[in-house]
Design a protein around this motif. Structure first.
Motif, PDB file in Angstrom:
ATOM      1  N   GLN A  24       0.822  -1.204   0.000  1.00 38.56           N
ATOM      2  CA  GLN A  24       0.000   0.000   0.000  1.00 38.56           C
ATOM      3  C   GLN A  24       0.859   1.258   0.000  1.00 38.56           C
ATOM      4  N   ILE A  25       0.306   2.315  -0.611  1.00 37.01           N
ATOM      5  CA  ILE A  25       0.922   3.641  -0.542  1.00 37.01           C
ATOM      6  C   ILE A  25      -0.145   4.619  -0.063  1.00 37.01           C
ATOM      7  N   VAL A  26       0.289   5.733   0.459  1.00 39.00           N
ATOM      8  CA  VAL A  26      -0.618   6.809   0.846  1.00 39.00           C
ATOM      9  C   VAL A  26      -0.436   7.935  -0.160  1.00 39.00           C
ATOM     10  N   ILE A  27      -1.528   8.331  -0.791  1.00 34.93           N
ATOM     11  CA  ILE A  27      -1.473   9.461  -1.726  1.00 34.93           C
ATOM     12  C   ILE A  27      -1.340  10.726  -0.881  1.00 34.93           C
ATOM     13  N   PRO A  28      -0.319  11.541  -1.136  1.00 38.40           N
ATOM     14  CA  PRO A  28      -0.116  12.744  -0.316  1.00 38.40           C
ATOM     15  C   PRO A  28      -1.353  13.647  -0.296  1.00 38.40           C
ATOM     16  N   LYS A  29      -1.583  14.270   0.852  1.00 36.46           N
ATOM     17  CA  LYS A  29      -2.755  15.123   1.047  1.00 36.46           C
ATOM     18  C   LYS A  29      -2.844  16.210  -0.012  1.00 36.46           C
ATOM     19  N   ASP A  30      -1.721  16.828  -0.363  1.00 37.46           N
ATOM     20  CA  ASP A  30      -1.744  17.872  -1.393  1.00 37.46           C
ATOM     21  C   ASP A  30      -2.307  17.334  -2.705  1.00 37.46           C
ATOM     22  N   ALA A  31      -1.911  16.115  -3.070  1.00 38.15           N
ATOM     23  CA  ALA A  31      -2.413  15.514  -4.308  1.00 38.15           C
ATOM     24  C   ALA A  31      -3.901  15.197  -4.186  1.00 38.15           C
ATOM     25  N   ARG A  32      -4.328  14.651  -3.043  1.00 37.42           N
ATOM     26  CA  ARG A  32      -5.754  14.360  -2.838  1.00 37.42           C
ATOM     27  C   ARG A  32      -6.579  15.637  -2.913  1.00 37.42           C
ATOM     28  N   ASP A  33      -6.088  16.694  -2.286  1.00 40.33           N
ATOM     29  CA  ASP A  33      -6.804  17.976  -2.313  1.00 40.33           C
ATOM     30  C   ASP A  33      -6.869  18.529  -3.731  1.00 40.33           C
ATOM     31  N   LEU A  34      -5.770  18.464  -4.443  1.00 42.74           N
ATOM     32  CA  LEU A  34      -5.693  18.989  -5.806  1.00 42.74           C
ATOM     33  C   LEU A  34      -6.684  18.290  -6.728  1.00 42.74           C
ATOM     34  N   LEU A  35      -6.848  16.978  -6.544  1.00 42.09           N
ATOM     35  CA  LEU A  35      -7.727  16.194  -7.401  1.00 42.09           C
ATOM     36  C   LEU A  35      -9.126  15.985  -6.825  1.00 42.09           C
ATOM     37  N   GLY A  36      -9.348  16.457  -5.607  1.00 40.67           N
ATOM     38  CA  GLY A  36     -10.656  16.284  -4.988  1.00 40.67           C
ATOM     39  C   GLY A  36     -10.956  14.838  -4.634  1.00 40.67           C
ATOM     40  N   LEU A  37      -9.931  14.075  -4.256  1.00 35.76           N
ATOM     41  CA  LEU A  37     -10.117  12.669  -3.896  1.00 35.76           C
ATOM     42  C   LEU A  37     -10.568  12.554  -2.446  1.00 35.76           C
ATOM     43  N   SER A  38     -11.492  11.635  -2.218  1.00 34.79           N
ATOM     44  CA  SER A  38     -12.033  11.405  -0.875  1.00 34.79           C
ATOM     45  C   SER A  38     -11.912   9.936  -0.522  1.00 34.79           C
ATOM     46  N   PRO A  39     -11.936   9.611   0.782  1.00 32.26           N
ATOM     47  CA  PRO A  39     -11.924   8.201   1.175  1.00 32.26           C
ATOM     48  C   PRO A  39     -13.064   7.451   0.488  1.00 32.26           C
ATOM     49  N   GLY A  40     -12.750   6.276  -0.024  1.00 25.22           N
ATOM     50  CA  GLY A  40     -13.754   5.470  -0.706  1.00 25.22           C
ATOM     51  C   GLY A  40     -13.775   5.653  -2.215  1.00 25.22           C
ATOM     52  N   ASP A  41     -13.099   6.686  -2.739  1.00 29.08           N
ATOM     53  CA  ASP A  41     -13.031   6.865  -4.194  1.00 29.08           C
ATOM     54  C   ASP A  41     -12.283   5.691  -4.812  1.00 29.08           C
ATOM     55  N   THR A  42     -12.643   5.336  -6.029  1.00 32.42           N
ATOM     56  CA  THR A  42     -12.001   4.234  -6.733  1.00 32.42           C
ATOM     57  C   THR A  42     -10.975   4.788  -7.714  1.00 32.42           C
ATOM     58  N   MET A  43      -9.792   4.200  -7.680  1.00 29.74           N
ATOM     59  CA  MET A  43      -8.719   4.606  -8.579  1.00 29.74           C
ATOM     60  C   MET A  43      -8.410   3.458  -9.531  1.00 29.74           C
ATOM     61  N   LEU A  44      -8.084   3.804 -10.757  1.00 24.71           N
ATOM     62  CA  LEU A  44      -7.658   2.833 -11.754  1.00 24.71           C
ATOM     63  C   LEU A  44      -6.134   2.834 -11.761  1.00 24.71           C
ATOM     64  N   VAL A  45      -5.523   1.653 -11.717  1.00 28.05           N
ATOM     65  CA  VAL A  45      -4.065   1.531 -11.714  1.00 28.05           C
ATOM     66  C   VAL A  45      -3.617   1.138 -13.115  1.00 28.05           C
ATOM     67  N   LEU A  46      -2.802   1.986 -13.727  1.00 27.30           N
ATOM     68  CA  LEU A  46      -2.240   1.716 -15.048  1.00 27.30           C
ATOM     69  C   LEU A  46      -0.751   1.435 -14.874  1.00 27.30           C
ATOM     70  N   VAL A  47      -0.255   0.409 -15.550  1.00 33.87           N
ATOM     71  CA  VAL A  47       1.147   0.025 -15.407  1.00 33.87           C
ATOM     72  C   VAL A  47       1.814  -0.007 -16.776  1.00 33.87           C
ATOM     73  N   ASP A  48       2.960   0.635 -16.865  1.00 36.15           N
ATOM     74  CA  ASP A  48       3.822   0.571 -18.040  1.00 36.15           C
ATOM     75  C   ASP A  48       5.162   0.055 -17.524  1.00 36.15           C
ATOM     76  N   THR A  49       5.590  -1.086 -18.015  1.00 36.91           N
ATOM     77  CA  THR A  49       6.792  -1.706 -17.456  1.00 36.91           C
ATOM     78  C   THR A  49       8.053  -0.877 -17.660  1.00 36.91           C
ATOM     79  N   THR A  50       8.031   0.089 -18.583  1.00 34.19           N
ATOM     80  CA  THR A  50       9.209   0.935 -18.774  1.00 34.19           C
ATOM     81  C   THR A  50       9.082   2.282 -18.074  1.00 34.19           C
TER      82      THR A  50
END
Length: 80
Positions: A24-50
């Motif tokens: 697990q990671i914690v998304i920094p508060k500044d980033a959550r505030d900037l994007l308007g993210l709240s507890p319970g929001d769903t995030m999509l994880v995209l992975v690029d191996t490079t």
């Protein structure tokens, strides 16, 4: 917002995070505030191996995907 570095085109360096024992990671508060993210929001994880991992707000991604699908023609184009 403290410690953030603003770059071009709405891009920011917000800080660093550590991966915990359970991956697990914690998304920094500044980033959550900037994007308007709240507890319970769903995030999509995209992975690029490079290039690494990107987290995308699922609602924004679904809106983006719907707009692409809406722009597609109903019938396939016929060859000329």
């Amino acid at each position: 917002m403290t410690g953030m570095i603003q770059g071009p085109d709405g891009r920011y360096i917000v800080g660093t995070v550590k991966v915990g024992d359970k991956g697990q990671i914690v998304i920094p508060k500044d980033a959550r505030d900037l994007l308007g993210l709240s507890p319970g929001d769903t995030m999509l994880v995209l992975v690029d191996t490079t290039q690494g991992i990107a987290l995308v707000d699922n609602e924004r991604f679904q809106h983006f995907a719907r707009s692409i699908l809406a722009a597609q023609p109903d019938e396939p184009a016929k060859p000329e």
